[in-house]
Structures are given as C-alpha cells and as structure tokens.
Design a protein around this motif. Structure first.
Motif, PDB file in Angstrom:
ATOM      1  N   TYR A  87      31.120 117.207  34.162  1.00 52.76           N
ATOM      2  CA  TYR A  87      32.083 116.143  33.853  1.00 52.76           C
ATOM      3  C   TYR A  87      33.378 116.849  33.492  1.00 52.76           C
ATOM      4  O   TYR A  87      33.581 117.273  32.351  1.00 52.76           O
ATOM      5  CB  TYR A  87      31.546 115.321  32.675  1.00 52.76           C
ATOM      6  N   ASN A  88      34.212 117.084  34.493  1.00 51.05           N
ATOM      7  CA  ASN A  88      35.366 117.981  34.276  1.00 51.05           C
ATOM      8  C   ASN A  88      36.674 117.393  34.759  1.00 51.05           C
ATOM      9  O   ASN A  88      36.700 116.542  35.647  1.00 51.05           O
ATOM     10  CB  ASN A  88      35.144 119.309  35.033  1.00 51.05           C
ATOM     11  N   TYR A  91      42.154 119.254  38.363  1.00 52.31           N
ATOM     12  CA  TYR A  91      42.754 118.458  39.430  1.00 52.31           C
ATOM     13  C   TYR A  91      42.956 119.223  40.719  1.00 52.31           C
ATOM     14  O   TYR A  91      43.069 118.616  41.786  1.00 52.31           O
ATOM     15  CB  TYR A  91      44.072 117.852  38.930  1.00 52.31           C
ATOM     16  N   GLU A  92      42.998 120.545  40.640  1.00 47.92           N
ATOM     17  CA  GLU A  92      43.119 121.334  41.870  1.00 47.92           C
ATOM     18  C   GLU A  92      41.913 121.095  42.787  1.00 47.92           C
ATOM     19  O   GLU A  92      41.964 121.369  43.981  1.00 47.92           O
ATOM     20  CB  GLU A  92      43.218 122.830  41.526  1.00 47.92           C
ATOM     21  N   LEU A 144      36.365 119.877  22.028  1.00 43.41           N
ATOM     22  CA  LEU A 144      37.487 119.684  22.954  1.00 43.41           C
ATOM     23  C   LEU A 144      37.653 118.178  23.110  1.00 43.41           C
ATOM     24  O   LEU A 144      36.719 117.491  23.514  1.00 43.41           O
ATOM     25  CB  LEU A 144      37.176 120.331  24.306  1.00 43.41           C
ATOM     26  N   CYS A 146      39.606 115.186  24.913  1.00 40.92           N
ATOM     27  CA  CYS A 146      40.474 114.903  26.060  1.00 40.92           C
ATOM     28  C   CYS A 146      41.382 113.724  25.724  1.00 40.92           C
ATOM     29  O   CYS A 146      40.992 112.805  24.998  1.00 40.92           O
ATOM     30  CB  CYS A 146      39.628 114.589  27.294  1.00 40.92           C
ATOM     31  N   TRP A 156      32.186 128.415  23.274  1.00 42.73           N
ATOM     32  CA  TRP A 156      33.007 129.237  24.158  1.00 42.73           C
ATOM     33  C   TRP A 156      32.793 130.710  23.845  1.00 42.73           C
ATOM     34  O   TRP A 156      32.395 131.058  22.735  1.00 42.73           O
ATOM     35  CB  TRP A 156      34.489 128.916  23.953  1.00 42.73           C
ATOM     36  N   SER A 181      48.388 128.410  35.923  1.00 45.47           N
ATOM     37  CA  SER A 181      47.089 128.481  36.604  1.00 45.47           C
ATOM     38  C   SER A 181      47.276 128.887  38.059  1.00 45.47           C
ATOM     39  O   SER A 181      48.364 128.733  38.623  1.00 45.47           O
ATOM     40  CB  SER A 181      46.405 127.116  36.576  1.00 45.47           C
ATOM     41  N   TYR A 200      49.601 124.247  38.098  1.00 42.74           N
ATOM     42  CA  TYR A 200      49.354 123.662  36.774  1.00 42.74           C
ATOM     43  C   TYR A 200      49.956 124.596  35.740  1.00 42.74           C
ATOM     44  O   TYR A 200      49.736 125.803  35.765  1.00 42.74           O
ATOM     45  CB  TYR A 200      47.851 123.560  36.555  1.00 42.74           C
ATOM     46  N   GLN A 228      34.193 125.425  37.722  1.00 44.15           N
ATOM     47  CA  GLN A 228      34.780 124.122  37.384  1.00 44.15           C
ATOM     48  C   GLN A 228      35.315 124.079  35.952  1.00 44.15           C
ATOM     49  O   GLN A 228      36.117 123.216  35.609  1.00 44.15           O
ATOM     50  CB  GLN A 228      33.767 122.984  37.615  1.00 44.15           C
ATOM     51  N   ARG A 234      40.488 131.224  30.910  1.00 42.08           N
ATOM     52  CA  ARG A 234      41.243 130.015  30.596  1.00 42.08           C
ATOM     53  C   ARG A 234      41.639 130.030  29.128  1.00 42.08           C
ATOM     54  O   ARG A 234      41.185 130.885  28.361  1.00 42.08           O
ATOM     55  CB  ARG A 234      40.393 128.778  30.863  1.00 42.08           C
ATOM     56  N   GLY A 242      42.854 118.164  25.542  1.00 40.88           N
ATOM     57  CA  GLY A 242      42.268 119.156  26.463  1.00 40.88           C
ATOM     58  C   GLY A 242      43.209 119.655  27.536  1.00 40.88           C
ATOM     59  O   GLY A 242      43.042 120.783  28.023  1.00 40.88           O
ATOM     60  N   PHE A 243      44.214 118.859  27.918  1.00 42.64           N
ATOM     61  CA  PHE A 243      45.045 119.308  29.042  1.00 42.64           C
ATOM     62  C   PHE A 243      45.900 120.527  28.697  1.00 42.64           C
ATOM     63  O   PHE A 243      46.403 121.205  29.573  1.00 42.64           O
ATOM     64  CB  PHE A 243      45.892 118.165  29.612  1.00 42.64           C
ATOM     65  N   SER A 245      44.667 123.150  27.550  1.00 38.86           N
ATOM     66  CA  SER A 245      43.793 124.311  27.776  1.00 38.86           C
ATOM     67  C   SER A 245      43.746 124.646  29.268  1.00 38.86           C
ATOM     68  O   SER A 245      42.790 124.309  29.972  1.00 38.86           O
ATOM     69  CB  SER A 245      42.392 124.005  27.248  1.00 38.86           C
ATOM     70  N   ALA A 246      44.784 125.329  29.742  1.00 41.54           N
ATOM     71  CA  ALA A 246      44.912 125.588  31.182  1.00 41.54           C
ATOM     72  C   ALA A 246      43.807 126.520  31.691  1.00 41.54           C
ATOM     73  O   ALA A 246      43.422 127.473  31.025  1.00 41.54           O
ATOM     74  CB  ALA A 246      46.287 126.180  31.469  1.00 41.54           C
ATOM     75  N   LYS A 247      43.346 126.206  32.898  1.00 43.73           N
ATOM     76  CA  LYS A 247      42.220 126.936  33.501  1.00 43.73           C
ATOM     77  C   LYS A 247      42.695 127.992  34.503  1.00 43.73           C
ATOM     78  O   LYS A 247      43.814 127.925  34.998  1.00 43.73           O
ATOM     79  CB  LYS A 247      41.311 125.943  34.243  1.00 43.73           C
TER      80      LYS A 247
END
Ligand code: MTE
Length: 329
Positions: A87-88, A91-92, A144, A146, A156, A181, A200, A228, A234, A242-243, A245-247
C-alpha cells in the motif's frame, strides 16, 4: 528495542539487534520480543546476506543495528510488512496504492550514486556502498502519517541524515536542503505523465535536516528497502506528512533559498513547504484531525486522533518556536 519511559511518555532505547521480517509478520512473537527486550538474528549476518543475495557485491554493510533514539510509542503495533510494502505512494510507478508493488520491479538500483552538491565545502558523488558505510545503521520504529489520512508504523534501518550533512560540511550560507529522486522514463512508467513535475523533489530547512530524527533509510523490517518503498535509499522524516520522505534519492543539494517541491508546485495552497503533521490545520479539502492505521482498522472502525508533529513534539517542537504554523503549514 524501544520501551516506554515515565519521563516524557516517549520511548527510550534499549539496544537490540534487528529482527528479521519473518518475526515482524508474527505479531505475538513481536510483542514477546518487545516485552523481553531481545531480538532475533543480527542484521549484519542476516539482512546482510539478504542484501548480498539481492545485490551481489553491494550494500552488505547494513550492519549491526541499534535503536539509538526515542521516537516510537509503546501502544503502536508494527504494521505488517505485507501492508507496508503493498500500500504505497510512489507516483513514478503509478497513482494507485497497489501500482508501486506491481510496477517497481523495473527500478534498477545498481549501480547507484547519490550526488551531494550546492553550498557545501565537500561536494561529492557517493556510491551506495560508501553511503551505507558512512555511519552505523540503526533500527528506528517510526510512525509515518500520510497527508491522505492514513498511517503506518515501520521499523526502518538507516542512520541520521545529520551524519552525512556533517561530513560534507555545509557552507554558512546553506539554509535549506533539497532532496531529488530518480526520474528515469525508461524504468519508471509514470515519469513523463503530467501528474507531477519530475523529478520528485522535496526540501527541509537545514536544522530540520540535522535533527537526529531525520533518517536516511536503506532498509526496513531488517531487509534492504523493497523497490516500492524507495530503494535503495530514501528519506524518512517522521514528524512531517509522508510526502516529505522522498524515495530513491539521487541528489542532495544545499541551497540558500527555500527549494520548490514537487507537491507545492502541483498545488501550493494544499501542500506547504513545512508540511508538519498538524491536526489543527486542515488540508483545504479534508480534515487532518484523525487518521486510519493501515492493517489495523476496518473500514468502519473508529479513527485515531492525529497527534501534533505525529507525536514527536518533544523532539522537534522547538524547531518551530515563534512560528505561526497555520501560515507556515
Ligand atoms: N517519493 C517519490 N520519489 N515519489 C513519490 O510519489 N510519495 C511520497 C513519499 N515519497 C513519493 C515519494 C508519499 S505521498 C508518501 S505518503 C510516502 O512516500 C509513502 O512511503 P511508503 O510508500 O514507503 O509508505
């Protein structure tokens, strides 16, 4: 493993080795481990083998992990690995929660470099291996939250970003840190779509970046990060939505001006630069007063109250002394 203290209601640390994912899957085992203050096999020997299995010759230095900081709450149950990895938001790889787990297998995480640039005395290009080895890895159980109104509790693995910041020696003019990202249209099917302005990008003030809670994460549940969830490296900023926290980071840039971020570019009135978890500041289209804990609450269950700074106020509240958080949302 983390336990509750009487002092401040937060968790103090009890050193532990990291617990393999299989153990997290079994909640009763986990609770027994927490109660007993012991943990399973060392990450060094176990996840290290996993890391090598997935990435031959790379990344084996996710080493002995210790929870060195407060930051988890006793009543929080760790979210099942299955939920945290299926459940992530990434968006890429698509905008549906199930898309990243379906699509992110195409992400190529070797070779990988992270470039440190901008206002630092020691700009550098780190290989993943060098970055992993820069400091001892710790396990941190962080919530975390969202912006969409759900939350998870995830163990983590990583170290405080501040370790890296110290190493590259920011110039005195550096006030902000920008996180960028990967944006590779060949392996990321939604890069090129108009849903966001790629790559991102996110940003923190330099004192936020140096707060010990800010984690540069390489793993979760004792394993290297699933694609994912932002492999191979990250950010996790637990007191912000949560946004932040760039991946899959490829660049960290030090600047003197507040950087523009992917979400504020998309909708400035909805996603401010600070993005601190704040139940008193509604998103323009919905309340932020409550949240749904993924995996625990049925659709009709009572929601939890959202805590200011996601419950990390004792650690980060002072960063915002004197600021109007309704204006600086
Ligand atoms: N990083 C990148 N590169 N792309 C994204 O779409 N989504 C963000 C953040 N980092 C995102 C990202 C959002 S909205 C959230 S809530 C978290 O990642 C989700 O992290 P998780 O899927 O590991 O729970």
């Amino acid at each position: 493993m983390l336990i509750k203290t009487h002092r401040d209601g937060f968790m103090d640390r009890i050193p532990s080795e990291i617990t393999p994912r299989a153990v997290y899957r079994d909640r009763r085992d986990l609770m027994r481990l927490m109660a007993g203050g012991v943990a399973g096999a060392a990450l060094a020997s176990w996840a290290g083998r996993q890391a090598q299995a997935q990435m031959p010759g790379k990344h084996a230095a996710i080493a002995a992990a210790r929870s060195a900081l407060p930051g988890a709450v006793a009543a929080d149950k760790v979210t099942d690995f299955k939920d945290a990895s299926s459940y992530n938001n990434y968006y890429e790889f698509g905008t549906d929660k199930a898309d990243p787990a379906k699509n992110a297998h195409t992400l190529k995480t070797t070779p990988w470099t992270v470039e440190i640039e901008g206002l630092v005395k020691k700009p550098a290009k780190y290989t993943l291996d060098d970055l992993v080895k820069l400091s001892a890895q710790e396990e941190r159980i962080y919530r975390l939250r969202c912006v969409e109104g759900w939350s998870m509790v995830i163990p983590w693995v990583g170290y405080s970003l501040g370790k890296l910041v110290e190493k590259v020696e920011p110039q005195s003019s550096a006030k902000y840190v920008e996180f960028i990202s990967l944006a590779d249209p060949k392996t990321m099917p939604f890069v090129g779509s108009r849903v966001l302005d790629w790559p991102y990008a996110e940003g923190l003030r330099i004192d936020e970046a140096m707060n010990p809670l800010t984690l540069l994460a390489f793993g979760m549940y004792g394993e290297v990060l699933p694609n994912q969830n932002g492999a191979p490296v990250r950010l996790v900023v637990p007191w912000k939505y949560g946004f932040k926290s760039a991946k899959s980071l490829v660049k960290i840039r030090f600047t003197d001006k507040e950087p523009r971020t992917a979400w504020s570019k998309a909708a400035a009135s909805e996603y401010g630069f600070y993005s601190n978890v704040n139940p008193d500041v509604d998103h323009p289209r919905w309340s932020q007063a409550t949240e749904r804990r993924i995996g625990e609450d049925g659709l009709f269950s009572r929601k939890r109250k959202t805590l200011i700074f996601n419950g990390y106020e004792p650690q980060v509240g002072q960063l915002y002394a004197g600021m109007d958080l309704k204006k600086n949302f």
